[in-house]
Design a protein around this motif. Structure first.
Motif, PDB file in Angstrom:
ATOM      1  N   SER A   1      42.698  41.771  43.674  1.00  0.00           N
ATOM      2  CA  SER A   1      41.309  40.688  42.688  1.00  0.00           C
ATOM      3  C   SER A   1      41.155  40.651  41.528  1.00  0.00           C
ATOM      4  O   SER A   1      42.228  41.697  40.833  1.00  0.00           O
ATOM      5  N   LEU A   2      40.786  40.222  41.094  1.00  0.00           N
ATOM      6  CA  LEU A   2      40.150  39.778  39.086  1.00  0.00           C
ATOM      7  C   LEU A   2      40.367  41.343  38.998  1.00  0.00           C
ATOM      8  O   LEU A   2      41.215  41.704  38.129  1.00  0.00           O
ATOM      9  N   PRO A   3      39.089  42.059  39.507  1.00  0.00           N
ATOM     10  CA  PRO A   3      39.561  43.140  38.251  1.00  0.00           C
ATOM     11  C   PRO A   3      40.809  44.095  38.652  1.00  0.00           C
ATOM     12  O   PRO A   3      41.552  44.245  37.448  1.00  0.00           O
ATOM     13  N   GLY A   4      41.189  43.761  39.782  1.00  0.00           N
ATOM     14  CA  GLY A   4      42.612  44.700  39.757  1.00  0.00           C
ATOM     15  C   GLY A   4      43.801  44.624  38.695  1.00  0.00           C
ATOM     16  O   GLY A   4      44.589  44.955  38.105  1.00  0.00           O
ATOM     17  N   MET A   5      44.351  42.800  39.129  1.00  0.00           N
ATOM     18  CA  MET A   5      44.144  42.317  38.198  1.00  0.00           C
ATOM     19  C   MET A   5      44.476  42.943  36.689  1.00  0.00           C
ATOM     20  O   MET A   5      45.288  43.174  35.469  1.00  0.00           O
ATOM     21  N   ILE A   6      43.344  42.615  36.017  1.00  0.00           N
ATOM     22  CA  ILE A   6      42.712  43.425  34.469  1.00  0.00           C
ATOM     23  C   ILE A   6      42.681  44.761  34.119  1.00  0.00           C
ATOM     24  O   ILE A   6      43.635  44.357  33.242  1.00  0.00           O
ATOM     25  N   LEU A   7      42.432  45.353  34.995  1.00  0.00           N
ATOM     26  CA  LEU A   7      43.018  47.117  34.684  1.00  0.00           C
ATOM     27  C   LEU A   7      44.953  47.211  34.834  1.00  0.00           C
ATOM     28  O   LEU A   7      45.123  47.611  33.627  1.00  0.00           O
ATOM     29  N   VAL A   8      45.050  46.479  35.807  1.00  0.00           N
ATOM     30  CA  VAL A   8      46.605  46.774  35.827  1.00  0.00           C
ATOM     31  C   VAL A   8      47.601  45.915  34.861  1.00  0.00           C
ATOM     32  O   VAL A   8      48.314  46.393  33.537  1.00  0.00           O
ATOM     33  N   GLU A   9      46.570  44.827  34.095  1.00  0.00           N
ATOM     34  CA  GLU A   9      48.079  43.812  32.697  1.00  0.00           C
ATOM     35  C   GLU A   9      46.951  44.424  31.701  1.00  0.00           C
ATOM     36  O   GLU A   9      47.342  44.663  30.923  1.00  0.00           O
ATOM     37  N   GLY A  10      45.709  45.038  31.505  1.00  0.00           N
ATOM     38  CA  GLY A  10      45.507  46.045  30.719  1.00  0.00           C
ATOM     39  C   GLY A  10      45.788  47.598  30.403  1.00  0.00           C
ATOM     40  O   GLY A  10      46.518  47.301  29.628  1.00  0.00           O
ATOM     41  N   LEU A  11      46.474  47.806  31.190  1.00  0.00           N
ATOM     42  CA  LEU A  11      47.563  49.559  31.373  1.00  0.00           C
ATOM     43  C   LEU A  11      48.769  49.491  31.425  1.00  0.00           C
ATOM     44  O   LEU A  11      49.195  49.468  29.659  1.00  0.00           O
ATOM     45  N   LEU A  12      49.346  47.287  30.519  1.00  0.00           N
ATOM     46  CA  LEU A  12      51.067  47.065  30.084  1.00  0.00           C
ATOM     47  C   LEU A  12      50.752  47.032  29.424  1.00  0.00           C
ATOM     48  O   LEU A  12      51.607  46.864  28.310  1.00  0.00           O
TER      49      LEU A  12
END
Ligand SMILES: Nc1ncnc2c1ncn2[C@@H]1O[C@H](COP(=O)(O)OP(=O)(O)OP(=O)(O)O)[C@@H](O)[C@H]1O
Ligand SMILES: [Mg+2]
Lengths: 362, 565
Positions: free
Chosen positions: B149-160
């Protein structure tokens, strides 16, 4: 070793403008003396030094070190730095941070392929000479400013060059250490009987350290002479002003007499040190050093070079009074003995020996 | 003598401009030409068809909205977390400060694709480990937290993107002039008020710089959008471009180029804003010349709660991905850790990978690209950094801008640009095509550490060697190179680890025979072969770590201090 420089010019081009860092400099540096280049920031001292060691390629000119021509733009000669056999202490000291003290100092011998045992003994001897015995294994990064300066000196001396050059080597030290090192340096260099070229913008350093001072301005050598001579007998306004605190007063020559030259200026008519190359009517500058202006007691009227002034300010600095006096609307700095009983607001007579009234031109 | 030296230099700069210019300008020019052409094989005549095709696509609007949300969201997560960590580390008495160094460096060694995959393994709605675990709790039987989902993508990319933002913010905070804060306190401001009214505004350029760099990174990101976004049918521009070149027979490089043009333009604009900010920033963030450390703020009661946040973050960033992958590589199918799971563990997936010729080939290719590519890249970087730092002419300014340009390269777009070039050369479908592409895209990562190394080699250090009688060769060998070793080592490490894990560019340029690790892992993910993926992924992490250790050892051999004679 004597160094002769002829018609040396070096230009930089930046932003479409040409900067004349060296403007047709000719100079002869006598052997085994301490020769100082003194001048304001940007006047070309470093550039001249770098031309002598060969780190800079001049546009025109010739440089002779001893009997070797190391540079001649006419004959197309350029001996690269590493073959000129000189020693140099950089302003930043340029101590190699990845080597210990021993290797820093041994480097000039290593590049000249000196056998190892000789290197060791020479490095030891030189380190002892600069009072850094036992520092051989110290990493270069763990040295104080003064120690770095001495490592740099040792490195410049170790290969026994005939000429050693210094670019403001004391400017990174604090005031007290600077004074001590200056004295040590003079002792070292005189003892070694080596030709030293020393660059500084500090006049006290230049006067106290050197045998000969050359004052530079705007890429040119203005005047050369022994320190005392330059201080007392400068010919140029720029030199007189740069070499020490002074009062400069515009004046007109009124007459040439047998032993003095008389001038008219804002503080009256004064008899000055004789200068034969000027004639009545010429505009000159009168240079009066504060320490030569003395209080005159008793009857003033018949004496020579006496002027009456009011004391405008006075500061007691221990070994002297420093202050300003007003004479007919002009201000003069004075420096007088500390036991004088004068006070601000007093009127007093002052006098200067004609021999200390210096006439300078330009 | 001097004459010849001048000559050498005047050849060096133009040669480098030609090489770097080719590397950075060639893909852009080819991309432009490609976007106006009819096909990959032959340019054909000038046409706007591809733009019309690309930009009238009814799906494009939604994709752009997704991209904007994804890019802004993940950059905010990254910058916010980085700010929090940098503040805690540089300004407070939080314990275990070494953890911050680890957080800022180690994640660079964990490939983005593996990090993304580990989150899929944890949180995919059907059999993610966390979902499976939570479903055991009564009342949560139907729970399905969806990473796709978008929130999932945002979280993972943010951590990266967190480490890169941290690396910009931490030094800025550390060099902050404490007097500015002290005077606020003298004026009666509380710690919190001072933070918001003085500290953060003064740091604004650094914060903006970190944010913009995160924007560029997430815009170029392919790992997260492909591994997490595509299964959930959430497309962003990077995956949209990938789709138009990856769909078998109907691959349309022209359309990809046309859309890539806007991504590239956005990216270049952002990078130039970033560059402006970082040069401006030096004016703001005053490095205190008095040299004392900023006073430390006592956290008192908040100390351990705040520290536990940091601890959890470092777990999530470093330990969790590796652990999850290792676990998955050993169990036959997705199951939560239990006695049963442990009894079923085997090396089956590892053996499959070791026997898979394509996986082996990709291993071999990636190691080759890492070692040879980084070596060549660092060699080029040494010369480029030398010209930029030491020659400082007008031409060296051009070189600097050129080498900086690739900082903005979105891998997938540049890959499309390079495709147009490589199909015309014998390099097409060879490993050398990848190598050239890698060096072009990652050149700044080599140039930057070397440029700062060169800055430290004051010209007096070289000159005094010359005065001491050393020729230029000896000066190079005994003075310049030893002083550069730390820069060379860190440049090599950065490049080698980036090359070993490279995905975005490779996904375009890699052809049968030139598979690389990240692409092979991506294929495994597409096919849902999680066990084999994890085994190969762990091998990939091992290789990266081994290269880092190797480089560090070699660097130590050239000890900074010469001993004896
Ligand atoms: N590499 C260069 N490029 C352009 N101009 C230069 C360069 N080096 C020196 N100059 C200019 O040449 C002039 C003389 O410089 P130089 O370094 O010799 O001065 P200096 O007398 O040593 O001054 P300082 O006391 O500040 O060290 C200055 O105007 C300087 O700006
Ligand atoms: Mg100078």
């Amino acid at each position: 070793m004597e160094i002769k420089i002829k018609n040396l010019s070096k230009y930089y081009y930046s932003g479409g403008k040409t900067i004349k860092a060296l403007d047709n400099v000719s100079l002869s540096i006598p052997a085994n003396r301490i020769f100082t280049l003194l001048g304001p920031s940007g006047c070309g001292k470093t550039t001249l030094l770098r031309c002598i060691v060969g780190l800079e390629a001049p546009d025109t000119g010739e440089i002779e070190i001893g009997d070797d021509v190391v540079l001649s733009t006419e004959k197309n000669i350029f001996v690269p730095t590493e073959n000129r056999g000189l020693g140099m202490v950089f302003q930043t000291y340029a101590i190699w941070p990845h080597m210990n003290v021993f290797n820093n100092v041994a480097y000039p011998l290593q590049t000249r392929k000196v056998p190892k045992d000789i290197i060791r003994s020479k490095v030891e001897k030189t380190l002892r000479f600069v009072q850094l015995e036992g520092f051989e294994d110290r990493p270069a990064t763990k040295l104080s400013g003064g120690q770095q300066q001495r490592v740099a000196l040792a490195r410049a001396l170790v290969a026994e060059p005939k000429v050693i050059l210094f670019d403001e080597p004391l400017s990174n030290l604090d005031a007290k250490l600077r004074e001590e090192t200056r004295k040590d340096l003079r002792v070292f260099l005189t003892e070694l009987q080596i030709t030293a070229i020393y660059v500084t913008h500090d006049r006290i350093e230049a006067l106290s350290l050197s045998d000969i001072v050359a004052v530079m301005n705007k890429g040119q050598i203005v005047e050369t002479g022994e320190p005392r001579n330059i201080y007392l007998n400068a010919n140029h306004r720029f030199v007189a002003d740069f070499i020490g605190r002074t009062n400069l007063i515009e004046a007109t020559v009124t007459s040439q007499e047998e032993s003095v030259t008389t001038v008219d200026c804002a503080i009256g008519r004064l008899a000055c040190r004789k200068r034969a190359d000027i004639k009545p009517g010429d505009r000159v500058t009168l240079c009066l050093r504060p320490e030569f202006i003395r209080l005159k007691r008793g009857n003033a009227s018949e004496a020579q070079n006496v002027f009456n002034g009011q004391i405008k300010s006075l500061v007691f600095i221990g070994e002297a009074f420093e202050g300003e006096i007003t004479i007919h609307e002009s201000q003069l700095f004075i420096k007088t003995e500390p036991h004088s009983d004068i006070e601000v607001g007093d009127r007093a007579n002052f006098t200067v020996d004609p021999d200390h009234c210096l006439l300078v031109t330009r | 003598m001097e004459k010849t030296m001048v000559k050498k230099r005047s050849v060096l700069t133009p040669t480098l401009i030609a090489i770097v210019g080719f590397l950075t300008v060639c893909p852009i020019v080819m991309l432009v030409f490609g976007s106006f052409s009819t096909g990959l094989g032959a340019f054909g005549e000038f046409t706007l068809d591809k733009y019309i095709l690309g930009y009238t696509d009814p799906e494009l609007g939604g994709i752009i909205v997704n991209t904007i949300i994804f890019v802004l969201g993940s950059s905010m997560v990254a910058t916010g977390l980085a700010l929090f960590l940098a503040y805690l580390n540089t300004r407070t008495d939080i314990p275990f400060k070494f953890l911050f160094r680890i957080i800022s460096i180690i994640p660079m060694m964990i490939p983005h694709i593996l990090f993304s995959v580990s989150w899929v393994l944890l949180l995919n709605p059907s059999n993610g480990l966390i979902n499976l675990f939570l479903r055991q709790i009564p009342g949560f039987e139907d729970l399905a937290i969806n990473i796709y989902s978008l929130p999932g993508m945002i979280l993972v990319e943010g951590l990266l993107d967190l480490p890169i933002a941290y690396l910009i913010l931490a030094p800025a905070m550390a060099s902050f002039d404490i007097a500015l804060e002290e005077s606020s306190k003298v004026c009666g401001g509380t710690t919190l008020r001072t933070l918001f009214r003085v500290t953060l505004p003064v740091l604004r350029p650094a914060i903006l710089a970190a944010f913009i760099l995160s924007l560029v990174r997430s815009l170029a990101s392919f790992a997260v959008p492909s591994v997490i976004g595509m299964p959930g049918r959430i497309y962003v521009l990077a995956t949209h471009i990938y789709q138009s070149i990856a769909t078998g027979f109907a691959a349309d490089f022209g359309k990809a180029a046309a859309i890539g043009m806007s991504v590239l333009a956005t990216s270049i604009t952002l990078i130039y804003i970033y560059r402006y900010l970082t040069s401006e920033g030096e004016k703001y963030v005053t490095i205190s010349s008095r040299g004392y450390r900023p006073t430390v703020i006592e956290l008192k009661g908040a100390k351990y709660p705040l520290f536990s946040v940091v601890g959890i973050l470092s777990m999530i960033l470093i330990v969790l991905p590796v652990l999850v992958l290792f676990y998955t590589s050993l169990v036959p199918y997705s199951m939560i850790p239990s006695a049963k799971a442990f009894s079923m563990m085997s090396w089956k997936h590892w053996i499959e990978v070791v026997n898979d010729p394509i996986s082996l080939l990709s291993l071999k290719n990636s190691v080759f690209l890492g070692v040879v590519g980084a070596t060549l890249g660092v060699m080029l970087s040494v010369f480029v950094a030398y010209v930029i730092v030491k020659i400082r002419s007008h031409a060296s300014g051009i070189l600097e801008s050129l080498s900086f340009l690739s900082f903005s390269f979105p891998g997938i777009v540049i890959g499309v640009g390079f495709m147009w070039f490589f199909v015309r050369t014998p390099l097409y479908a060879t490993i050398w095509a990848l190598l050239i592409g890698y060096i072009a895209t990652y050149l700044p990562y080599g140039v930057r550490p070397l440029a700062s190394a060169f800055v430290q080699v004051h010209s007096h250090l070289e000159e005094s060697s010359q005065v001491c009688g050393a020729g230029s060769f000896t000066t190079m060998r005994r003075i310049v190179i030893p002083l550069l070793i730390p820069g060379i080592v860190s440049g090599w490490i950065l490049m080698a680890t980036m090359f070993v894990r490279e995905l975005t560019l490779s996904v375009v340029l890699s052809r049968p025979g030139t598979e690389v690790l990240a692409v092979q892992i991506f294929r495994f993910a597409e096919d849902g072969l999680w066990g084999q993926l994890s085994a190969l992924g762990i091998m990939m992490i091992f290789i990266s770590t081994a290269l880092v250790l190797l480089a560090t050892l070699v660097g130590m051999k050239f000890k900074p201090v010469e001993e004896g004679e």
